[in-house]
Design an enzyme around this catalytic site. Structure first.
Site, short mmCIF file in Angstrom:
data_model
loop_
_atom_site.label_atom_id
_atom_site.label_comp_id
_atom_site.label_asym_id
_atom_site.label_seq_id
_atom_site.Cartn_x
_atom_site.Cartn_y
_atom_site.Cartn_z
N SER A 1 0.79 -1.23 0.00
CA SER A 1 0.00 0.00 0.00
C SER A 1 0.82 1.28 0.00
O SER A 1 0.25 2.37 -0.12
CB SER A 1 -0.96 0.00 1.20
OG SER A 1 -2.01 -0.91 0.96
N TYR B 1 5.65 11.92 8.62
CA TYR B 1 4.74 11.34 7.64
C TYR B 1 5.16 9.91 7.35
O TYR B 1 6.35 9.60 7.25
CB TYR B 1 4.71 12.18 6.37
CG TYR B 1 4.21 13.57 6.63
CD1 TYR B 1 2.84 13.85 6.65
CD2 TYR B 1 5.09 14.61 6.90
CE1 TYR B 1 2.37 15.12 6.92
CE2 TYR B 1 4.64 15.89 7.17
CZ TYR B 1 3.27 16.14 7.19
OH TYR B 1 2.80 17.40 7.46
N ASP C 1 3.11 3.11 4.37
CA ASP C 1 3.43 1.72 4.66
C ASP C 1 2.69 0.79 3.70
O ASP C 1 1.68 1.17 3.10
CB ASP C 1 2.99 1.35 6.08
CG ASP C 1 3.80 2.08 7.15
OD1 ASP C 1 4.80 2.73 6.78
OD2 ASP C 1 3.44 2.00 8.33
N GLY C 2 3.19 -0.42 3.59
CA GLY C 2 2.50 -1.40 2.77
C GLY C 2 2.93 -2.81 3.11
O GLY C 2 4.05 -3.04 3.57
N GLY D 1 3.57 -11.63 2.43
CA GLY D 1 4.94 -12.05 2.69
C GLY D 1 6.00 -10.99 2.51
O GLY D 1 7.19 -11.29 2.66
#
Length: 457
Positions: free
Chosen positions: A55, A294, A297-298, A302
């Site tokens: 993401s 700021y 993240d993603g 896995g």
């Protein structure tokens, strides 16, 4: 290098195959990688290894969309139907009033009911077509509820219509090529397999990491989770945001005004503890002891990507891994590099709560949480997908105790050392009982609660 040695020790502690870490400070990048790209081949990871960003992709998509805003082709607050006249969902108000800003900050409230749009080049057009009867999880703009795929797929479709080309080509022409990114792509078929990290899942420390059964996310997640990249390329993105829209070579990518808008247009997050208290346009806003940081993240099946941007220190740090817990490992690496990093709050044992107000089933398609009171404490039971439970060797139902931090916020620790402590918000007591449960940025309505417009609540 002390930090490199510390990261190596953390990889062993968590059973993570590899990590690539980069620091951008005053325009200078320091980077290193430790571990292996794939436990079956034992090929070492390097700073050129390509990881899945999950993401974090949303920040790239947001940046490209704001280029269209700069050019006057799009507006953050115009109804989506201005650009997609055929757009419709079940709720007439959302159909008429949904804007790009709602999509960028995850306040659109539309259920991710886009069916199976396939894998062809018309996928975003089909996703928009498929949601004609999609219901609302919550009224438009009423709260924050993360949209894993749909919201940014709608943005991608707007970009396709305005630019006259597919989203993958839009990203290449608007960002990847102008930024000179040699290791960043938006489709699995574009990735140099000799450089690609393999995702891993960890069922137990004794067994160690095993290769993920899913190489990549489905293409429907592309604009919200499909980009792959390297440490240096991710830090190039960070430098654009730190330098007011200007790339390291001096190329202007977006206007300084658009970067400010990305950072300053914010909505509150019901659960402020896991990531941050506010969500901006493609960015999470964190409060690190009074300093605004700021985050983007993603995670995929896995692999994990974590980026922190510290404007006051003109610094950014990225951590890319191919396995392991999502938060605790990265938090420890950030602490080693940056010093003080906010920790999760402590539970308040003196809080007296009416537990009956929290009890109930909170669910969305594919996810079901049951909150119950037992022995004077709240517990949450999560129903796992049967295939996921079988692969991970876990029971079909997982039960956790909820430790109150405030009347609306809870810690959810796990007995499993490989599972991070989660935070949960249970909130909106308009009808006496809570209406929503928010965890991992996703919102789940309480079964039996009505979906009403904010004016009627």
């Amino acid at each position: 290098m002390k930090i490199r040695d510390r990261v190596s020790a953390l990889l062993a502690e968590y059973g993570i195959p590899s990590a690539a870490v980069g620091v951008l400070r005053d325009g200078v990048i320091t980077e290193f990688a430790v571990g292996v790209k794939n436990v079956e081949t034992a090929e070492p990871a390097t700073t050129e290894t390509v990881y899945q960003c999950g993401s974090m992709t949303k920040t790239w998509t947001a940046l490209a969309f704001l280029q269209l805003v700069d050019e006057g082709k799009a507006d953050l607050d115009e109804p989506i139907r201005t650009y997609l006249p055929e757009f419709a969902v079940a709720d007439p108000e959302t159909t008429a009033k949904l804007t790009a800003r709602h999509l960028l900050n995850h306040t659109n409230g539309i259920e991710e009911a886009f069916g199976d749009p396939g894998e062809d080049d018309d996928i975003h057009e089909r996703m928009v077509e498929n949601i004609a009867v999609a219901p609302q999880v919550f009224p438009l703009g009423h709260t924050h509820g993360y949209s894993a795929a749909l919201g940014y797929a709608i943005l991608a479709r707007i970009m396709e219509v305005l630019d006259g080309k597919g989203w993958d080509d839009v990203m290449r022409d608007r960002l990847f090529t102008p930024l000179g990114l040699s290791g960043t792509n938006s489709r699995p078929g574009q990735v140099d397999e000799t450089r690609a990290a393999t995702g891993h899942l960890i069922r137990s420390l004794a067994e160690g990491p095993v290769v993920t059964p899913m190489d990549y996310l489905p293409r429907a997640f592309g604009p919200g989770g499909g980009i792959t990249s390297t440490v240096r390329d991710v830090l190039t993105l960070a430098q654009v945001l730190l330098d007011g829209g200007i790339a390291p070579d001096g190329t202007r990518i977006v206007s300084a005004r658009s970067v400010r808008e990305m950072m300053r247009s914010r909505v509150p997050i019901p659960d402020p503890y896991m990531f941050g208290p506010e969500w901006a346009l493609g960015l999470i806003v964190c409060d690190w002891h009074g300093e605004t940081v700021y985050a983007t993240d993603g995670s995929t099946i896995g692999q994990n990507a974590r980026l922190r941007i510290l404007p006051d220190a003109n610094t950014a740090v990225v951590v890319l891994t191919n396995g392991g817990p999502r938060e605790s490992f990265a938090r420890k690496v950030f602490r080693e590099i940056l010093g003080t990093v906010p920790e999760l709050p402590k539970p308040d044992p003196d809080l007296k709560l009416d537990l009956s107000r929290y009890e109930g089933v909170y669910e969305r398609p594919g996810t079901r949480y049951e909150v119950s009171a037992d022995g004077g404490a709240l517990h949450l039971t999560l129903d796992l997908d049967p295939m996921q439970a079988e692969f991970l060797g876990k029971p079909a139902r997982l039960r956790y105790e909820l430790l109150p931090v405030s009347p609306t916020h809870f810690l959810m620790p796990s007995a499993d050392p490989l599972e991070d402590t989660q935070t949960v918000a249970i909130y909106d007591f308009t009808d006496g009982a809570a209406r929503y449960l928010h965890t991992n940025c996703r919102v789940h309505p309480r079964r039996g609660s009505s979906i009403r417009t904010p004016a009627s609540t």
